[in-house]
Write a protein that holds these residues in place. Structure first.
Motif, short mmCIF file in Angstrom:
data_model
loop_
_atom_site.label_atom_id
_atom_site.label_comp_id
_atom_site.label_asym_id
_atom_site.label_seq_id
_atom_site.Cartn_x
_atom_site.Cartn_y
_atom_site.Cartn_z
N LYS A 196 21.44 -17.28 -39.63
CA LYS A 196 20.28 -17.46 -38.77
C LYS A 196 20.48 -16.67 -37.48
O LYS A 196 21.49 -16.79 -36.80
CB LYS A 196 20.04 -18.94 -38.47
N ASN A 198 19.08 -16.47 -33.98
CA ASN A 198 18.29 -17.21 -33.00
C ASN A 198 17.86 -16.28 -31.87
O ASN A 198 18.70 -15.62 -31.25
CB ASN A 198 19.10 -18.38 -32.45
N THR A 200 14.93 -15.48 -28.49
CA THR A 200 14.07 -16.04 -27.46
C THR A 200 12.89 -15.11 -27.25
O THR A 200 13.07 -13.89 -27.13
CB THR A 200 14.84 -16.22 -26.14
N ARG A 267 9.56 -19.00 -37.57
CA ARG A 267 10.68 -18.57 -38.41
C ARG A 267 10.20 -17.46 -39.36
O ARG A 267 9.11 -17.55 -39.92
CB ARG A 267 11.25 -19.72 -39.23
N GLN A 293 14.75 -16.99 -36.15
CA GLN A 293 14.03 -18.16 -35.66
C GLN A 293 13.99 -18.18 -34.14
O GLN A 293 14.98 -17.89 -33.46
CB GLN A 293 14.64 -19.45 -36.21
N TYR A 294 12.81 -18.50 -33.62
CA TYR A 294 12.59 -18.51 -32.19
C TYR A 294 13.04 -19.82 -31.58
O TYR A 294 12.84 -20.90 -32.16
CB TYR A 294 11.11 -18.29 -31.89
N ALA A 295 13.65 -19.74 -30.42
CA ALA A 295 14.04 -20.94 -29.69
C ALA A 295 12.79 -21.68 -29.21
O ALA A 295 11.72 -21.08 -29.05
CB ALA A 295 14.92 -20.56 -28.49
N ASP A 296 12.94 -22.98 -29.01
CA ASP A 296 11.86 -23.84 -28.49
C ASP A 296 10.72 -24.02 -29.47
O ASP A 296 9.64 -24.48 -29.09
CB ASP A 296 11.29 -23.29 -27.16
N VAL A 299 11.78 -26.76 -35.90
CA VAL A 299 12.07 -26.34 -37.25
C VAL A 299 11.33 -27.26 -38.21
O VAL A 299 11.52 -28.49 -38.18
CB VAL A 299 13.58 -26.37 -37.54
#
Length: 549
Positions: A196, A198, A200, A267, A293-296, A299
């Motif tokens: 993954k 991650n 921002t 995602r 996958q974007y933070a905040d 999921v």
């Protein structure tokens, strides 16, 4: 990132421990050969122009060497690494100290085993950062991430190699592709370990992409995101924004990713699958994935978006990408002429089978060749034999042209053309000469794309095309202004590619197809660049304690 090795000095020492480690993939557990217990192995971080020292201790069951892929090693072939070319292998229980000299390289390179098929699991990234107080020629990334593509077999890779060599046929195809060691969601028992990335929203990421796969070119894409290529094979390129890339075994790409497509889903799949243009050739037709996958963003159980990739046999898509790459930096020498031209066929062949029960066509053994010579690996290394003037290890008659000219890419070629000569022949090159190499693919046995890699040099890819190379017309279409500057060129199926380099790195340098099965079959030769007249143009003295055969 599993290991970061970097010091703010011009040289440092790292320790590579080669050993067996248990890994579970695709519902099965097996022991694999690793470096420092990691798969992929540790990432080396250096700065442009550094010299580093890596001690490799072999605690495994098999002989091993390490090649620093794309590092030119000026005057220092002693640490280049290919077994029986520049060194004898490091035997179990023994060590060797590699001196790795960086010069003009910047961006993404990699290291890998260069003995038998150990590189399937023994490999890792090298990230060459700009010199201190200098900037990237593109927007500065917020984060840099190695992305290594590989292949995975459920059974021991040495058994795969042994069965392949004994059969005389093709090797068993891999069971999966991997991204940073993980097969991804589309394979059994793999979802929970999918790699993954991650990110921002609003930030920029520099992806250091490496194709460490053994036998397949790969198309790669990220759903709803474009990539901007800014480097290839340790050299900057003019920015190229694209929805997909093609990367061949041995090649690297530096790609900027702008994290600007956050949605309620948050995602997206990064996916890679094979580009395989040959007909009636089995290959691993699966797809490996990672998840961006974007933070905040919460999921959810919703599956990530899947990118659109070109079809596995889309040669137009493959070479549309390849043909758009351009070098950013000015050319290092005049490309208007050359001193020596080597015109070499790259072919699949067949050899007689002693018991007529081999798995090649009509009971033969499959082979591969350059200019109809299938390379035979010697029992002692060529560099030492050259340095010590030992006769009988290699010959110097690798031909400058094919032994016979015919319609190389035609159909229904006579069977007599399929049988190569088996020999250990090299080509000796004068220091300072400008060398053009034209690789001509043939349709013998079957036409294929061939990623040809030259140790000790980057070269300019002046042109490529399909069919037979026309020495009068095709050079008129060469790019002599901003050709890509690479160390591995993809020769198109039933086509040709032309490269040029200046022979200013004295030593013994391996030239080979980076498809592992083709190396095993003999698609390789060696260039020996002679010393120049000045001290700084001569090969460095032999180090102490080189491994013995």
């Amino acid at each position: 990132m599993k290991c970061r090795l970097m010091l703010p000095i011009d040289s440092f020492i790292a320790m590579f421990m080669v050993k067996e480690t248990s890994y579970t993939r695709l519902c099965a557990k097996k022991d694999i050969l690793t470096v420092n217990g990691q798969f992929p192995g540790p990432t080396l971080h250096v700065r442009k122009g550094d010299t580093i020292y890596v001690k490799v201790h072999n605690n495994g069951r098999y002989n091993i060497t390490i090649h620093w892929h794309g590092v030119k090693q000026p005057r220092n072939p002693w640490s280049d690494g290919p077994a029986y070319i520049t060194q004898c292998p490091i035997q179990p229980g023994h060590s060797f100290n590699y001196k790795i000299i960086f010069s003009m390289e910047v961006g993404t390179l990699w290291w890998h085993a260069h003995s038998d098929w150990s590189r399937a699991t023994v490999h890792g990234a090298i990230i060459v950062h700009p010199k201190r107080h200098t900037k990237y020629p593109f927007p500065t990334p917020h984060e840099e991430v190695p992305i290594i593509f590989g292949e995975w077999w459920k059974e021991d890779i040495m058994r795969v190699l042994r069965e392949f060599a004994e059969s005389g046929g093709v090797p068993k195809i891999s069971d999966a592709y991997t991204i940073n060691g993980q097969p991804g969601d589309f394979y059994p028992c793999s979802s929970k370990d999918t790699f993954k990335l991650n990110v921002t929203y609003g930030k920029r990421y520099l992806l250091h992409m490496i194709n460490a796969a053994m036998n397949e070119n790969l198309f790669i894409s990220i759903a709803n995101h474009s990539l901007t290529v800014v480097g290839a094979d340790g050299s900057y390129t003019k920015p190229l924004t694209t929805n997909y890339v093609l990367i061949s075994p041995g090649q690297t790409l530096d790609c900027l990713l702008e994290a600007k497509h956050a949605s309620t889903r948050g995602r997206y799949y990064m996916a890679a699958r094979a580009y395989s243009s040959a007909t009636n050739i089995a290959f691993d037709n699966t797809t490996t994935t990672a998840i961006l996958q974007y933070a905040d963003h919460p999921v959810t159980t919703t599956s990530p978006l899947v990118p659109s990739l070109p079809c596995y046999n889309d040669t137009t898509a493959a070479f549309d990408f390849v043909g758009r790459l351009r070098s950013l930096d000015p050319v290092l020498f005049s490309l208007n002429t050359f001193d020596t031209q080597i015109y070499s066929t790259v072919s699949l062949n067949t050899l007689p089978c002693q018991n007529r029960s081999c798995a090649g066509p009509n009971g033969t053994r499959l082979a591969a060749s350059m200019n109809n010579i299938s390379f035979v690996s010697p029992q002692s290394d060529i560099l030492e034999a050259y340095y010590d003037h030992i006769k009988g290890v290699f010959g110097t008659r690798f031909p400058r042209v094919p032994p016979l000219f015919y319609n190389f890419t035609g159909s229904n070629l006579p069977l007599i053309l399929r049988t190569p000569k088996r020999a250990t022949e090299v080509r000796v090159i004068e220091y300072g000469s400008i060398v053009e190499v034209v690789f001509q693919g043939t349709a013998l046995v079957v036409g294929l794309d061939h990623p040809m890699h030259l140790h000790g040099f980057n070269f300019y890819i002046l042109g490529w095309g399909f069919g037979n190379f026309d020495r009068y017309k095709d050079p008129l279409k060469y790019n002599l202004v901003d050709p890509p500057y690479r160390n591995t060129v993809l020769v198109p199926i039933n086509g040709w590619a032309a490269i040029r380099f200046k022979a200013v790195n004295p030593g013994v340098w391996f030239l080979h197809c980076h498809l592992e099965r083709h190396i095993t079959w003999g698609m390789e030769t060696v260039f020996i660049v002679k010393d120049g007249n000045r001290t700084e143009e001569r090969m460095l003295p032999r180090p102490l304690n080189m491994p013995r055969c």
